[in-house]
Scaffold this motif. Structure first.
Motif, PDB file in Angstrom:
ATOM      1  N   ASP C  20       0.879  -1.148   0.000  1.00  0.00           N
ATOM      2  CA  ASP C  20       0.000   0.000   0.000  1.00  0.00           C
ATOM      3  C   ASP C  20       0.932   1.219   0.000  1.00  0.00           C
ATOM      4  N   GLU C  53      -5.180  -3.681  -3.699  1.00  0.00           N
ATOM      5  CA  GLU C  53      -6.609  -3.712  -3.357  1.00  0.00           C
ATOM      6  C   GLU C  53      -7.283  -2.354  -3.549  1.00  0.00           C
ATOM      7  N   VAL C  54      -6.483  -1.320  -3.637  1.00  0.00           N
ATOM      8  CA  VAL C  54      -7.030   0.005  -3.917  1.00  0.00           C
ATOM      9  C   VAL C  54      -6.130   0.741  -4.891  1.00  0.00           C
ATOM     10  N   VAL C  55      -6.752   1.433  -5.810  1.00  0.00           N
ATOM     11  CA  VAL C  55      -6.032   2.380  -6.649  1.00  0.00           C
ATOM     12  C   VAL C  55      -6.814   3.677  -6.577  1.00  0.00           C
ATOM     13  N   ASP C  56      -6.192   4.706  -6.048  1.00  0.00           N
ATOM     14  CA  ASP C  56      -6.903   5.995  -5.966  1.00  0.00           C
ATOM     15  C   ASP C  56      -6.353   6.941  -7.024  1.00  0.00           C
ATOM     16  N   ALA C  85     -12.860  -5.447  -8.625  1.00  0.00           N
ATOM     17  CA  ALA C  85     -13.380  -4.438  -7.692  1.00  0.00           C
ATOM     18  C   ALA C  85     -12.656  -3.108  -7.863  1.00  0.00           C
ATOM     19  N   VAL C  86     -11.354  -3.194  -8.133  1.00  0.00           N
ATOM     20  CA  VAL C  86     -10.574  -1.974  -8.334  1.00  0.00           C
ATOM     21  C   VAL C  86     -11.007  -1.293  -9.635  1.00  0.00           C
ATOM     22  N   ALA C  87     -11.211  -2.094 -10.666  1.00  0.00           N
ATOM     23  CA  ALA C  87     -11.603  -1.540 -11.961  1.00  0.00           C
ATOM     24  C   ALA C  87     -12.961  -0.847 -11.864  1.00  0.00           C
ATOM     25  N   THR C  89     -14.334   0.425  -9.268  1.00  0.00           N
ATOM     26  CA  THR C  89     -14.172   1.638  -8.466  1.00  0.00           C
ATOM     27  C   THR C  89     -13.511   2.757  -9.260  1.00  0.00           C
ATOM     28  N   LEU C  90     -12.491   2.404 -10.036  1.00  0.00           N
ATOM     29  CA  LEU C  90     -11.792   3.437 -10.815  1.00  0.00           C
ATOM     30  C   LEU C  90     -12.723   4.083 -11.831  1.00  0.00           C
TER      31      LEU C  90
END
Ligand SMILES: Nc1ncnc2c1ncn2[C@@H]1O[C@H](COP(=O)(O)OP(=O)(O)OP(=O)(O)O)[C@@H](O)[C@H]1O
Ligand SMILES: [Mg+2]
Lengths: 285, 136, 125
Positions: C20, C53-56, C85-87, C89-90
């Motif tokens: 992270d 797990e996250v891409v901001d 899930a990341v896709a 969200t992005l």
């Protein structure tokens, strides 16, 4: 108030084995939940009774939502949940708790019988206490049911929209029936997972069987296409009937970046060309 | 029915490392509340955006994490607060693509799209408070 | 300070982002990567984010920057392994990584780079 007055803690401590026995016997004779085996019932009763007795010692009889009752609540929660999965009715689960009233009343009558006012108070306290616990099992039970229904609904939705592998590297998602926003979201998520699972390069979303498409659904479709691209797969939308095409244009939804084809067969051909092209080159050198 | 808070904690936001910690704390909470993987990811991403704004533009501040319920549903509310310069033109700041700091200008608008409820209060010279909530 | 390792895989560079990332780590990665592209005359960069797990927007911008700088140095960037899930969200965030190529995994990413560099997917290594 009950904190000082009640003799329940004392009574439970002195007669615990006897009360437990009476309670179990009573349940075995009258109100045993159909599906609950005798051995299971004995085990549950013993566990519950022990926790109940200990919680009562805290003197907190008016309210079972506090920390003194946490262990009891947890046990009842578990019991109700397992009952949900085993198919007991809420009445059966609640009866398990409420049937403890009778043996407790009997004891109270024996111990404080001479003092009518005290007996009334004690009876009132015990009733209140067990009612609260009984109600709690019902609440947990209902919540368990709701969760179960929701899960089944979701399973059904996934079943009703199978993603099929048409070819090496090519998936198809034939959508049939009315799409609402919730269903579209699940279906689309499903498709993305299947893409990862199969390593497909192209996914065809076929909406021939979809009567209408509203803005939200159209947007979900496009978002899925965009998400798939971020993951490394291309989507083709096929089977857009003229009517739907019109709606989409009217809605002002941007379809410019999405490959669309009239029929699934057309889309499949394009998909084969795209994947075949790279395979062809690779083998032909 | 009114929304009730059933649990709450505060975290400092002073540095980029704190942003990482907040992401992890939000993830753990969302998992605990039973959020789906996608919803977890949305909430963590929104938190990351707002936490970074608090650090980068607000000069640091805090985030309050609350477990909320409206009687039927359970949810997660995050409130980011700083005593920084505030935002002059909120409408502009919320616009996708607007940035005063060389970013992509997607943080505020994105956080709004990723949550179910969004609220921003900012006074020039006094600070900024952004609150988001998402229901399970 | 820790750094994110950059691996050489035949003619390409491979970065696997596993932690992270806090911001300084991300900035350091950008610098290291441009250095390495020049040093090894690489024409392709694979950024494996399969464990993220996250891409901001910050990481998104960093990826965009890497792609942009690589292009100037005549190298192509492929982002591989983004989770569903990341896709999702992005896309909601509004970040579509324009100009960045993508692939499902490292193997497919390499194939993609080979095809676009040599016109064949099993180029000589
Ligand atoms: N807490 C804050 N205090 C002061 N100004 C803020 C604050 N949060 C946001 N802003 C202002 O609003 C603008 C838009 O914020 P937003 O998060 O949408 O984009 P960004 O941070 O510039 O870029 P990105 O988040 O995409 O990297 C910022 O550039 C900044 O000027
Ligand atoms: Mg920002």
């Amino acid at each position: 108030m009950t904190k000082v007055a009640s003799r329940l803690p004392d009574i439970l401590k002195r007669h615990d084995a006897a009360i437990l026995k009476e309670w179990v016997n009573e349940q075995l004779s009258v109100s045993r939940p159909e599906a609950m085996k005798e051995s299971a019932l004995r085990e549950h009763a013993q566990r519950f009774f022990g926790l109940f007795r200990d919680a009562v010692q805290s003197g907190e009889l008016g309210d079972v939502s506090g920390p003194a009752w946490a262990a009891v609540r947890e046990m009842l929660g578990e019991l109700s949940q397992s009952c949900t999965t085993l198919g007991y009715t809420p009445t059966e689960t609640a009866t398990f708790v409420l049937s403890l009233k009778q043996p407790l009343f009997t004891r109270l009558r024996q111990e404080v019988g001479r003092d009518a006012e005290a007996l009334a108070d004690e009876t009132w306290a015990v009733t209140g206490l067990l009612d609260q616990l009984g109600l709690y099992t019902t609440e947990v039970f209902l919540k368990g049911r709701e969760d179960l229904i929701r899960r089944q609904q979701q399973d059904m939705m996934e079943l009703s929209t199978p993603v099929v592998q048409l070819w090496d590297n090519v998936l198809a998602l034939p959508l049939i029936g009315t799409l609402d926003s919730a269903r579209t979201q699940i279906v689309m998520e499903n498709l993305l997972h299947k893409i990862v699972e199969t390593g497909a390069a192209i996914a065809i979303i076929d909406i021939t069987g979809v009567p209408t498409v509203d803005t939200l659904v159209a947007q979900h479709l496009l978002k899925t296409v965009a998400a798939a691209r971020l993951m490394g797969a291309d989507c083709i939308i096929s089977g857009i009937r003229p009517q739907i095409a019109q709606t989409i244009v009217h809605l002002g939804v941007e379809l410019a970046n999405v490959v669309t084809k009239a029929t699934l067969a057309d889309a499949f051909q394009i998909a084969l060309q795209k994947t075949g092209a790279s395979i062809g080159k690779a083998t032909a050198r | 029915m009114a929304t009730a808070v059933s649990a709450e904690e505060m975290r400092p936001l002073g540095s980029s490392e704190d942003v990482v910690v907040v992401r992890q704390v939000v993830r753990a909470l969302a998992v605990k509340l039973g959020f789906s993987l996608v919803d977890q990811t949305k909430m963590v991403t929104a938190a990351s955006e707002l936490a970074r704004n608090t650090v980068d533009y607000g000069g640091g501040g805090t985030v309050r994490l609350q477990t909320i319920t409206d009687g039927k549903r359970i949810g997660l509310r995050l409130t980011f607060e700083d005593k920084g310069p505030g935002i002059e033109d909120l409408a502009l700041a919320l616009k996708d693509g607007y940035t005063s700091g060389g970013g992509l200008g997607l943080g505020l608008g994105g956080a709004k799209r990723l949550s179910n409820e969004f609220e921003i209060v900012s006074r020039p010279g006094e600070g900024t408070r952004v609150s988001i909530a998402r229901w399970r | 300070m820790d750094r994110i390792p950059i691996l050489r895989m035949s003619e390409f560079l491979l970065v696997t982002i596993q932690v992270d990332m806090h911001d300084r780590l991300a900035m350091a990665l950008q610098e290291d990567l441009t250095d390495q592209i020049v040093r090894h005359r690489s024409h392709g960069v694979l950024i494996d984010i399969s464990t993220l797990e996250v891409v901001d927007s910050f990481i998104g911008r960093m990826i965009g920057n890497i792609a942009g700088m690589s292009r100037i140095l005549d190298a192509e960037t492929v982002v591989v392994g983004m989770r569903p899930a990341v896709a999702i969200t992005l896309v909601e965030l509004g970040l579509s990584l324009p100009g960045v190529r993508t692939a499902l995994d490292v193997d497919k990413g390499m194939q993609l780079l080979r095809t676009s560099l040599h016109g064949t997917s099993n180029g000589a290594s």
